[in-house]
Design an enzyme around this catalytic site. Sequence first.
Site, PDB file in Angstrom:
ATOM      1  N   CYS A  70       0.909  -1.101  -0.028  1.00  0.00           N
ATOM      2  CA  CYS A  70       0.021  -0.013  -0.045  1.00  0.00           C
ATOM      3  C   CYS A  70       0.783   1.273   0.204  1.00  0.00           C
ATOM      4  CB  CYS A  70      -1.037  -0.013   1.301  1.00  0.00           C
ATOM      5  SG  CYS A  70      -1.792   1.370   1.379  1.00  0.00           S
ATOM      6  N   TYR A  85     -19.113 -11.998  27.525  1.00  0.00           N
ATOM      7  CA  TYR A  85     -18.643 -11.134  26.308  1.00  0.00           C
ATOM      8  C   TYR A  85     -18.925 -11.787  24.954  1.00  0.00           C
ATOM      9  CZ  TYR A  85     -15.963  -8.853  30.014  1.00  0.00           C
ATOM     10  OH  TYR A  85     -15.334  -8.376  31.107  1.00  0.00           O
ATOM     11  N   CYS A 110      -7.847 -10.133  22.920  1.00  0.00           N
ATOM     12  CA  CYS A 110      -7.305  -9.325  21.808  1.00  0.00           C
ATOM     13  C   CYS A 110      -6.097  -8.511  22.121  1.00  0.00           C
ATOM     14  CB  CYS A 110      -8.167  -8.702  20.963  1.00  0.00           C
ATOM     15  SG  CYS A 110      -9.349  -7.749  21.936  1.00  0.00           S
TER      16      CYS A 110
HETATM   17  N1  SAH Z   1     -17.095 -13.654  21.649  1.00  0.00           N
HETATM   18  C1  SAH Z   1     -17.677 -12.521  20.670  1.00  0.00           C
HETATM   19  C2  SAH Z   1     -17.614 -10.890  21.034  1.00  0.00           C
HETATM   20  C3  SAH Z   1     -16.187 -10.469  21.590  1.00  0.00           C
HETATM   21  S1  SAH Z   1     -16.046  -8.841  21.623  1.00  0.00           S
HETATM   22  C4  SAH Z   1     -17.063 -12.752  19.164  1.00  0.00           C
HETATM   23  O1  SAH Z   1     -16.366 -13.373  19.004  1.00  0.00           O
HETATM   24  O2  SAH Z   1     -17.882 -12.363  18.411  1.00  0.00           O
HETATM   25  C5  SAH Z   1     -16.193  -8.283  23.045  1.00  0.00           C
HETATM   26  C6  SAH Z   1     -17.790  -8.182  23.354  1.00  0.00           C
HETATM   27  O3  SAH Z   1     -17.981  -7.753  24.768  1.00  0.00           O
HETATM   28  C7  SAH Z   1     -18.487  -7.157  22.712  1.00  0.00           C
HETATM   29  O4  SAH Z   1     -19.867  -7.493  21.863  1.00  0.00           O
HETATM   30  C8  SAH Z   1     -18.865  -6.077  23.436  1.00  0.00           C
HETATM   31  O5  SAH Z   1     -20.213  -5.254  23.202  1.00  0.00           O
HETATM   32  C9  SAH Z   1     -18.937  -6.673  24.840  1.00  0.00           C
HETATM   33  N2  SAH Z   1     -18.853  -6.118  26.032  1.00  0.00           N
HETATM   34  C10 SAH Z   1     -18.069  -5.042  26.245  1.00  0.00           C
HETATM   35  N3  SAH Z   1     -18.309  -4.749  27.700  1.00  0.00           N
HETATM   36  C11 SAH Z   1     -18.918  -5.675  28.365  1.00  0.00           C
HETATM   37  C12 SAH Z   1     -19.206  -5.949  29.473  1.00  0.00           C
HETATM   38  N4  SAH Z   1     -18.616  -5.149  30.662  1.00  0.00           N
HETATM   39  N5  SAH Z   1     -19.986  -7.018  29.874  1.00  0.00           N
HETATM   40  C13 SAH Z   1     -20.653  -7.840  28.913  1.00  0.00           C
HETATM   41  N6  SAH Z   1     -20.293  -7.671  27.514  1.00  0.00           N
HETATM   42  C14 SAH Z   1     -19.436  -6.418  27.231  1.00  0.00           C
END
Ligand code: SAH
Length: 464
Positions: free
Chosen positions: A82, A328, A419
């Site tokens: 890029c 999450y 992550c």
């Molecule tokens: N496991 C899922 C999402 C991971 S990302 C996947 O692989 O797609 C993290 C997620 O946590 C997001 O959807 C975000 O909205 C949520 N999140 C952030 N803070 C949170 C909290 N305090 N309690 C519950 N969920 C939360």
Amino acid sequence: MNPEKPKREITFKKNEEITLNIDDLGNNGEGIGHLRGYTFFVKGALPGEKIKARVMKQKKSYGYARLSEILTPSPNRVKPVCPAAGVCGGCTLQHLSYEEQLRYKEKKVRDCLTRIGGVDLSTVEWLPILGMTEGKEQPWHYRNKAQFPVRADKKGQPVTGFFAGRSHSLIPVSSCPIQHPVMNEAAECVIEFMREFDILPYEEETHTGLVRHIYVRRGYHTGEVMVCLVINGDSLPYSDRLVERLLKIEGMASILFNVNQERTNVILGSRIYLLWGKRYIEDRIGDIHYRISPESFYQVNPAQTKRLYETVLLFADLKGEEKVWDLYCGIGTISLFLARYASHVFGVEIVPEAVENARENAKQNGIDNVSFVCGAAEDVDAGQDVDVIVVDPPRKGCDTALLDTMVKMQPEKIVYVSCEPATLARDLKYLGERGYAVRKARACDMFPQGGHVESVCLLHRTDM
Ligand code: SAH
């Protein structure tokens, strides 16, 4: 000032030319070198290189220098694809061969686990990093989501591109090589529409203008495309004409706009209006179908997501009897992936639209041994019966309140998906001091060409 404490000598002048041997990479892909007890970060320099650089900024124990000459280049240096690489804040590792990117990422996770987490890696079964190297697969054009900022160029015309690292100056990029080509096509289409109908781009300083971002998503297996314009206003003029144009793009399934009238760096505002099609797009991971709303989190690298989830499944090693908690859980991707091997999966997620998607996704896939709770993971009641906890927090990691709850729940296993290896390691240390030991680990490259790395760890209760 404390007279007892000698002032530390500033040993480098601004702009002074220094020669450095680079021996590591920092979190943002910068080369790291040491000189007279100082650590220097040099953007664009690679481990194994001898370079010349000019000192830009100096703090107490570290400083920043600008690369001026590569005296001995690394054999792993490659020409970035890029033209904006090195300027745009997105791909921080494009000048490093993909093989080395993977080696660096794996090392980063291992280093964090030992240095921050105090984990003895000789007791951990370490699986090799999952890279985008299988068959004909290339670590390019993998992203299924783009959020292009829209600003005015010097002539006041709308342009799109990416913000330069740590700033808000826009680097025009007409074709981003880590995005699926349809993302660039959709952004181009919106820009042309704006030019033709004199729709103004957003201006940050004055908080005027209309279009702030062009948000595009694409289903990897379905090819369905969603375009959502984030606007600083209540309505989008000539929206029917925009729809007309966007419908020429293959796979167009959802056209929306989102109202964000705040002075904020947060991209999406709270209200979303449908202009055409469905309010969501659909995709598939393995043989499970998912509905994805614009507000919901969905992993950005679909090919790698499948491998990541397979690792979660492998580590959880379910026998069909287990009660699993997926904290999450987003739109329930991991929950549904695990459900057929478990007795019941409980998902917890804070974004209501994501929970709605998760429930709908369970129904659509005919999976009935899952339930989803909308709320904060920190508020889960510790009195629940659980065998396995899967936890996948954002970069800041888990709250201590949640770690305490997890310990109180006494699951046999915890599968931690992360992550950000630094916060993962911090949390592993905390759990390690409370009876949970890391047994297996694996890094997964979800973000080729960028510096971030995903990883999965399996923890076992040690008193069992
Ligand atoms: N496991 C899922 C999402 C991971 S990302 C996947 O692989 O797609 C993290 C997620 O946590 C997001 O959807 C975000 O909205 C949520 N999140 C952030 N803070 C949170 C909290 N305090 N309690 C519950 N969920 C939360």
